[in-house]
Write an enzyme that holds these catalytic residues in place. Structure first.
Site, mmCIF file in Angstrom:
data_model
loop_
_atom_site.group_PDB
_atom_site.id
_atom_site.type_symbol
_atom_site.label_atom_id
_atom_site.label_comp_id
_atom_site.label_asym_id
_atom_site.label_seq_id
_atom_site.Cartn_x
_atom_site.Cartn_y
_atom_site.Cartn_z
ATOM 1 N N HIS A 126 0.805 -1.211 0.000
ATOM 2 C CA HIS A 126 0.000 0.000 0.000
ATOM 3 C C HIS A 126 0.847 1.274 0.000
ATOM 4 O O HIS A 126 1.898 1.347 0.621
ATOM 5 C CB HIS A 126 -0.928 0.016 1.223
ATOM 6 C CG HIS A 126 -0.197 -0.036 2.534
ATOM 7 N ND1 HIS A 126 0.257 1.089 3.190
ATOM 8 C CD2 HIS A 126 0.171 -1.093 3.308
ATOM 9 C CE1 HIS A 126 0.851 0.738 4.313
ATOM 10 N NE2 HIS A 126 0.825 -0.579 4.411
ATOM 11 N N ASP A 127 0.386 2.236 -0.770
ATOM 12 C CA ASP A 127 0.953 3.583 -0.811
ATOM 13 C C ASP A 127 2.348 3.659 -1.414
ATOM 14 O O ASP A 127 3.018 4.682 -1.292
ATOM 15 C CB ASP A 127 0.963 4.217 0.591
ATOM 16 C CG ASP A 127 -0.415 4.231 1.236
ATOM 17 O OD1 ASP A 127 -1.306 4.922 0.702
ATOM 18 O OD2 ASP A 127 -0.605 3.545 2.254
ATOM 19 N N GLY A 144 4.999 -0.928 2.766
ATOM 20 C CA GLY A 144 4.192 0.247 2.499
ATOM 21 C C GLY A 144 4.985 1.535 2.422
ATOM 22 O O GLY A 144 6.035 1.682 3.050
#
Length: 267
Positions: A126-127, A144
């Site tokens: 994520h991200d 992340g």
């Protein structure tokens, strides 16, 4: 559901209402496409591919069997907020690759650039923000919030710690744990990630001028052996250099970061 008449969809594939499938897309057997997915022109899903979440796959990207794109973040702070995954053009995504959407706390988007190669079993968390022409080799994993600049290569079975930045043109050797930022054009290897030099092979393959390579060599020596803290050495380089490649390293080191740096000879 908006499926262009020019798309080719296997009878066993499931496309949920709301998905957008553009002309020239090929969706193979047993694929599952979620209701908020956009597949741009020329995307090809071979078979057994799952695309879910708010996910957009760019033109002419090829996805091999059993990849899962747009799954929710592996983050206990995630509470179901609507976040996205955006994958650029002409990527090659191999078997069992996973790419997750972003989180509200990390900006809400995971973004992958153009012309990447993501080999079997690698993970983009994520991200993460990835540039163009990135290669992530088999079973490597990005935690992340990582930022991976253009033309980076991450070797097989390697791991990149959350919030780490890897500068343009750097190469990470196989079976390496990267816990701190990596300067542009750096060469990192060993189990705990030592900055061992410059990615000279990559620089030569990209046709970088000999004068710039010489300047980079001298800059690396100053970073490795000069007086003062690492950032201080970088600032002095910035005052002396005329090479855009060296300036790129200076700007990277003196820019904002949540991590410290891998420095020459130190993990």
């Amino acid at each position: 559901m908006a499926v262009d008449p020019g798309a080719e969809v296997h009878a066993s594939a499931i496309i949920e209402d709301g998905a957008v499938i553009e002309a020239g897309v090929t969706i193979g057997p047993f694929c599952h496409i979620g209701p908020k997915v956009v597949l741009r022109r020329g995307v090809r899903l071979m078979s057994h591919v799952v695309v879910q979440g708010i996910t957009e796959i760019g033109e002419d990207t090829l996805v091999h069997p059993f990849a899962v794109l747009g799954g929710i973040p592996q983050d206990k702070k995630f509470k179901g907020e609507e976040t996205t995954l955006t994958v650029g053009k002409r990527n090659r995504i191999r078997e069992h690759v996973t790419m997750n959407t972003g989180t509200e706390g990390g900006g809400g988007v995971t973004r992958v650039g153009d012309d990447g190669l993501f080999m079997a079993g690698c993970h983009i968390a994520h991200d993460c923000i990835l540039g163009n022409n990135v290669i992530v080799v088999n079973n490597a994993a990005l935690a992340g919030h990582c930022i991976i600049d253009d033309e980076v290569i991450i070797g097989g079975l390697s791991g990149v710690h959350q919030f780490v930045r890897i500068g343009r043109g750097a190469i990470i050797g196989a079976v390496t744990m990267v816990t701190n930022d990596v300067i542009p054009h750096g060469l990192v290897q060993a189990p705990r990630g030592h900055l061992d030099g410059l990615n000279l092979v990559g620089l030569k393959r990209r046709g970088v001028a000999r004068s710039d390579i010489t300047a980079l060599r001298a800059a690396f020596q100053m970073l490795a052996q000069g007086e003062g803290a690492f950032q201080d050495r970088a600032r002095r380089l910035g005052e002396e250099t005329e090479s855009d490649y060296v300036r790129e390293i200076v700007d990277f080191v003196t820019g904002a970061s949540d991590r410290s740096f891998l420095t020459p000879g130190k993990g």
